[in-house]
Enzyme design. Structure first.
Site, PDB file in Angstrom:
ATOM      1  N   THR A  58       0.829  -1.209   0.000  1.00 45.56           N
ATOM      2  CA  THR A  58       0.000   0.000   0.000  1.00 45.56           C
ATOM      3  C   THR A  58       0.861   1.256   0.000  1.00 45.56           C
ATOM      4  O   THR A  58       0.621   2.192  -0.774  1.00 45.56           O
ATOM      5  CB  THR A  58      -0.955  -0.002   1.206  1.00 45.56           C
ATOM      6  OG1 THR A  58      -1.862  -1.100   1.084  1.00 45.56           O
ATOM      7  CG2 THR A  58      -1.745   1.292   1.281  1.00 45.56           C
ATOM      8  N   ASN A  82      -6.006  -9.714  -7.854  1.00 47.91           N
ATOM      9  CA  ASN A  82      -6.028 -10.475  -6.613  1.00 47.91           C
ATOM     10  C   ASN A  82      -7.281 -11.315  -6.428  1.00 47.91           C
ATOM     11  O   ASN A  82      -7.282 -12.282  -5.669  1.00 47.91           O
ATOM     12  CB  ASN A  82      -5.865  -9.528  -5.420  1.00 47.91           C
ATOM     13  CG  ASN A  82      -6.833  -8.369  -5.459  1.00 47.91           C
ATOM     14  OD1 ASN A  82      -6.841  -7.595  -6.412  1.00 47.91           O
ATOM     15  ND2 ASN A  82      -7.647  -8.225  -4.423  1.00 47.91           N
ATOM     16  N   GLN A 135       0.325  -9.446  -5.995  1.00 47.29           N
ATOM     17  CA  GLN A 135      -0.125 -10.825  -6.181  1.00 47.29           C
ATOM     18  C   GLN A 135       0.782 -11.616  -7.113  1.00 47.29           C
ATOM     19  O   GLN A 135       0.815 -12.847  -7.046  1.00 47.29           O
ATOM     20  CB  GLN A 135      -1.561 -10.854  -6.715  1.00 47.29           C
ATOM     21  CG  GLN A 135      -2.617 -10.528  -5.688  1.00 47.29           C
ATOM     22  CD  GLN A 135      -2.617 -11.483  -4.506  1.00 47.29           C
ATOM     23  OE1 GLN A 135      -2.153 -12.614  -4.587  1.00 47.29           O
ATOM     24  NE2 GLN A 135      -3.142 -11.016  -3.385  1.00 47.29           N
ATOM     25  N   CYS A 183      -8.791  -6.980   2.112  1.00 46.29           N
ATOM     26  CA  CYS A 183      -8.752  -5.565   2.459  1.00 46.29           C
ATOM     27  C   CYS A 183     -10.127  -4.913   2.399  1.00 46.29           C
ATOM     28  O   CYS A 183     -10.301  -3.790   2.842  1.00 46.29           O
ATOM     29  CB  CYS A 183      -7.772  -4.831   1.552  1.00 46.29           C
ATOM     30  SG  CYS A 183      -6.076  -5.406   1.754  1.00 46.29           S
TER      31      CYS A 183
END
Length: 393
Positions: free
Chosen positions: A77, A155, A183, A328
């Site tokens: 992130t 993902n 990923q 998330c």
């Protein structure tokens, strides 16, 4: 299923178990070699050497030309945010971002925030298989494009994007290209030195490394404005005392991934196919995404007219961990933005369940999962049919 068997973990796109050898490599840096890498004494020198070795190992996995192109961060992130914000700050006369409708929230939430500040964001659509509209991407690039950010692999569906081609077109337009490879890392060969990719984000915990550490690949010569200011760590590109144990763990995880990538990709792909085939025999279900070009470990299966949340809950009670999509966004009542972007019908979208394997997944676990899913889905459909009969009688 045996009540005494160990739990089965099939949610490896959310996170992976830290490899025991990674943990063992990290441990001395908590209590023995605990120095600050910036300190000018023996303890600091030990830490600095460990960071250099980890950087070299990660550079090897990425296939980058220079070790110093690796900037350690707190995770994917932070790396995503740093890449996009830096491009907007350093690309003079360019104030637009090009990205896709299926990016991770770490990118999409940032672009939404930037749009609220007046930054123009061009969101490129995908088709029903989650494949990018290539022509729309090329048309979106222009003289005001600062950066194009496209994930290497999705993902939720595992769909792989042609990022090296996209990077080439982006460079022709005079803009920077960034890819979120969180990923993809450890699952596909990247060979960055043979590409025109300018920046790439990754996270250790997706390749059997520790949580809380990641990296930004920053091609040599790329202008960069740090997201975090302070000290001169990471060649002035990311301030703050380095997370030495985490960085060491990431380096070891990268070594292991590089050694095992190809044989494990083949083995895991065969297990994924076996899982899919076993589940699809139940009927009234379909694999979502690009089945010809996806990560070997990922399958997103939609069970028509059933609730994926109910299936995942029952599997959890049976000791099998799966997910509905990105961890998330866990807890959100909104359907997956990825499946919505693919225009999956609601009656199918709500039945989607993601299964993601790893190098620790065994044949026995896959067969156990197939039996459990088949039993649960059969019971749910029987219950649904009984309810319909009662309502119509």
């Amino acid at each position: 299923m045996s009540e005494n068997r160990a739990p089965i973990y099939l949610d490896n796109n959310a996170t992976t178990r830290t490899d025991p050898s990674v943990v063992q490599t990290m441990l001395p840096f908590f209590t023995e070699q605990f120095g600050n890498a910036s300190s000018a004494h023996a303890f600091g020198n030990e830490a600095a050497i460990a960071v250099r070795q980890a950087r070299r190992s990660l550079s090897g996995l990425l296939g980058s030309a220079y070790d110093h192109e690796i900037v350690f961060t707190s995770g994917g992130t932070e790396a995503n945010n740093a890449a996009i914000l830096s491009a907007l700050a350093t690309q003079e006369g360019r104030d637009e971002v090009v990205t896709t409708s299926v990016e991770h929230s770490a990118v999409l939430a940032l672009t939404e925030q930037l749009a609220a500040r007046g930054v123009k964001t061009r969101i490129i659509a995908v088709d029903a298989c989650g494949r990018l509209d290539i022509e729309a991407f090329r048309c979106a690039l222009g003289p005001r494009t600062a950066i194009a950010s496209v994930m290497w692999a999705n993902n939720e569906t595992g769909t792989i994007f042609p990022v090296k081609c996209l990077a080439g077109w982006t460079r022709e337009a005079g803009a920077l290209f960034h890819t979120d490879a969180v990923q993809a890392i450890g699952k596909v060969r990247l060979n960055l030195k043979d590409s025109t990719i300018d920046m790439l984000s990754l996270s250790a915990h997706k390749l059997h490394g520790p949580k809380g550490v990641g990296a930004l690949y920053l091609r040599k010569g790329t202008k960069f404005q740090p997201l975090i200011c302070g000290g001169s760590q990471e060649r002035g590109r990311r301030a703050g005392t380095e997370n030495i144990p985490g960085i060491v763990g990431l380096g070891k995880a990268a070594e292991l991934a590089a050694e095992r990538l190809e044989p494990e990709r083949i083995r895991i792909g065969a297990l994924r196919d076996r899982l899919e085939q076993g589940i699809l025999r139940n009927g009234e279900c379909v694999v979502l995404g690009d089945i010809r070009n996806r990560l070997a470990n990922t399958t997103n299966i939609a069970f028509d007219h059933l609730e994926g949340e109910a299936i995942a809950h029952r599997l959890n009670r049976a000791g099998i961990a799966v997910s509905l999509g990105s961890a998330c966004r866990s807890g959100s009542m909104q359907p997956s933005h990825v499946l919505r972007a693919m225009q999956v019908p609601a009656w199918r979208m709500h039945g989607a369940v993601r299964f993601s394997l790893s190098r620790e997944t065994s044949l026995a676990e896959v067969d156990e999962a197939v039996c459990a899913v088949s039993d649960i889905v059969t019971r749910m459909r029987a219950s649904s049919r009984a309810t319909v009969r009662e309502q119509t009688s």
